[in-house]
Design a protein around this motif. Structure first.
Motif, mmCIF file in Angstrom:
data_model
loop_
_atom_site.group_PDB
_atom_site.id
_atom_site.type_symbol
_atom_site.label_atom_id
_atom_site.label_comp_id
_atom_site.label_asym_id
_atom_site.label_seq_id
_atom_site.Cartn_x
_atom_site.Cartn_y
_atom_site.Cartn_z
ATOM 1 N N LEU A 110 0.831 -1.208 0.000
ATOM 2 C CA LEU A 110 0.000 0.000 0.000
ATOM 3 C C LEU A 110 0.863 1.255 0.000
ATOM 4 O O LEU A 110 0.600 2.198 -0.764
ATOM 5 C CB LEU A 110 -0.936 -0.005 1.207
ATOM 6 C CG LEU A 110 -1.806 1.232 1.368
ATOM 7 C CD1 LEU A 110 -2.729 1.419 0.164
ATOM 8 C CD2 LEU A 110 -2.616 1.122 2.660
ATOM 9 N N LEU A 111 1.890 1.280 0.815
ATOM 10 C CA LEU A 111 2.774 2.452 0.866
ATOM 11 C C LEU A 111 3.427 2.700 -0.491
ATOM 12 O O LEU A 111 3.491 3.840 -0.968
ATOM 13 C CB LEU A 111 3.837 2.263 1.946
ATOM 14 C CG LEU A 111 4.795 3.427 2.157
ATOM 15 C CD1 LEU A 111 4.054 4.698 2.530
ATOM 16 C CD2 LEU A 111 5.810 3.085 3.233
ATOM 17 N N GLU A 112 3.895 1.635 -1.139
ATOM 18 C CA GLU A 112 4.512 1.786 -2.452
ATOM 19 C C GLU A 112 3.496 2.321 -3.456
ATOM 20 O O GLU A 112 3.815 3.189 -4.270
ATOM 21 C CB GLU A 112 5.086 0.441 -2.928
ATOM 22 C CG GLU A 112 6.012 0.553 -4.116
ATOM 23 C CD GLU A 112 5.314 0.691 -5.462
ATOM 24 O OE1 GLU A 112 5.928 1.216 -6.403
ATOM 25 O OE2 GLU A 112 4.139 0.266 -5.587
ATOM 26 N N GLN A 113 2.264 1.831 -3.407
ATOM 27 C CA GLN A 113 1.243 2.289 -4.342
ATOM 28 C C GLN A 113 0.835 3.737 -4.057
ATOM 29 O O GLN A 113 0.530 4.489 -4.982
ATOM 30 C CB GLN A 113 0.033 1.360 -4.319
ATOM 31 C CG GLN A 113 0.276 0.056 -5.049
ATOM 32 C CD GLN A 113 0.648 0.277 -6.500
ATOM 33 O OE1 GLN A 113 -0.067 0.897 -7.270
ATOM 34 N NE2 GLN A 113 1.822 -0.233 -6.887
ATOM 35 N N GLY A 158 1.207 6.488 -6.752
ATOM 36 C CA GLY A 158 0.052 7.309 -7.103
ATOM 37 C C GLY A 158 0.349 8.792 -7.035
ATOM 38 O O GLY A 158 -0.032 9.565 -7.927
ATOM 39 N N PHE A 159 1.057 9.220 -5.987
ATOM 40 C CA PHE A 159 1.417 10.630 -5.873
ATOM 41 C C PHE A 159 2.386 11.047 -6.974
ATOM 42 O O PHE A 159 2.310 12.168 -7.478
ATOM 43 C CB PHE A 159 1.987 10.947 -4.490
ATOM 44 C CG PHE A 159 0.920 11.104 -3.441
ATOM 45 C CD1 PHE A 159 0.048 12.184 -3.469
ATOM 46 C CD2 PHE A 159 0.780 10.163 -2.437
ATOM 47 C CE1 PHE A 159 -0.949 12.330 -2.507
ATOM 48 C CE2 PHE A 159 -0.213 10.291 -1.472
ATOM 49 C CZ PHE A 159 -1.075 11.381 -1.509
ATOM 50 N N THR A 160 3.292 10.151 -7.365
ATOM 51 C CA THR A 160 4.203 10.524 -8.454
ATOM 52 C C THR A 160 3.453 10.628 -9.777
ATOM 53 O O THR A 160 3.767 11.489 -10.592
ATOM 54 C CB THR A 160 5.385 9.521 -8.598
ATOM 55 O OG1 THR A 160 4.889 8.224 -8.921
ATOM 56 C CG2 THR A 160 6.225 9.475 -7.344
ATOM 57 N N ILE A 161 2.459 9.792 -9.986
ATOM 58 C CA ILE A 161 1.629 9.891 -11.190
ATOM 59 C C ILE A 161 0.914 11.242 -11.204
ATOM 60 O O ILE A 161 0.911 11.954 -12.214
ATOM 61 C CB ILE A 161 0.613 8.727 -11.274
ATOM 62 C CG1 ILE A 161 1.333 7.413 -11.544
ATOM 63 C CG2 ILE A 161 -0.450 8.995 -12.339
ATOM 64 C CD1 ILE A 161 0.470 6.171 -11.355
#
Length: 118
Positions: free
Chosen positions: A100-103, A107-110
């Motif tokens: 979840l943390l990686e996603q 997501g924030f980088t996207i």
């Protein structure tokens, strides 16, 4: 939160409800609750980024809730504004947190147009 131990002969419903009581005590009532559960929506990273954007736009603090080995009680799922799934595989709580943390990071980088995603 540490999940309830599962012992031989224990009632699964009772265990989920005990965990629900502990979770509910830790979640501020004004927060937007997002549950991670096998019954939730399976999203790709771009779809998850869109969901993060909606959460940001809500102006609310977000509480992400990961169930124990038996999943989340219906009382927690009913309070959730969103229910998402990390897929059909079962993960330990610790591994689910890492995924979840990686996603969330992805997501924030996207959303920010940063090159990490690709």
């Amino acid at each position: 939160m540490k999940e309830e131990p599962i012992v031989k002969g224990s009632n699964e419903h009772t265990i989920r409800e005990k965990e629900a009581v502990q979770l509910s005590a830790k979640i501020p009532p004004q927060n937007l609750i997002v549950a991670l559960d096998k019954s939730g929506k399976v999203l790709d990273s771009e779809q998850f980024a869109v969901m993060i954007s909606r959460w940001e736009a809500s102006g609310k603090d977000i509480t992400l809730v990961i169930g124990g080995a038996l999943g989340l009680a219906d009382s927690v799922l009913d309070k959730a504004a969103e229910t998402i799934s990390l897929g059909k595989m079962t993960f330990t709580q610790d591994l689910a947190r890492v995924v979840l943390l990686e996603q969330l990071f992805r997501g924030f980088t996207i959303l920010r147009g940063l090159p990490f995603h690709k």
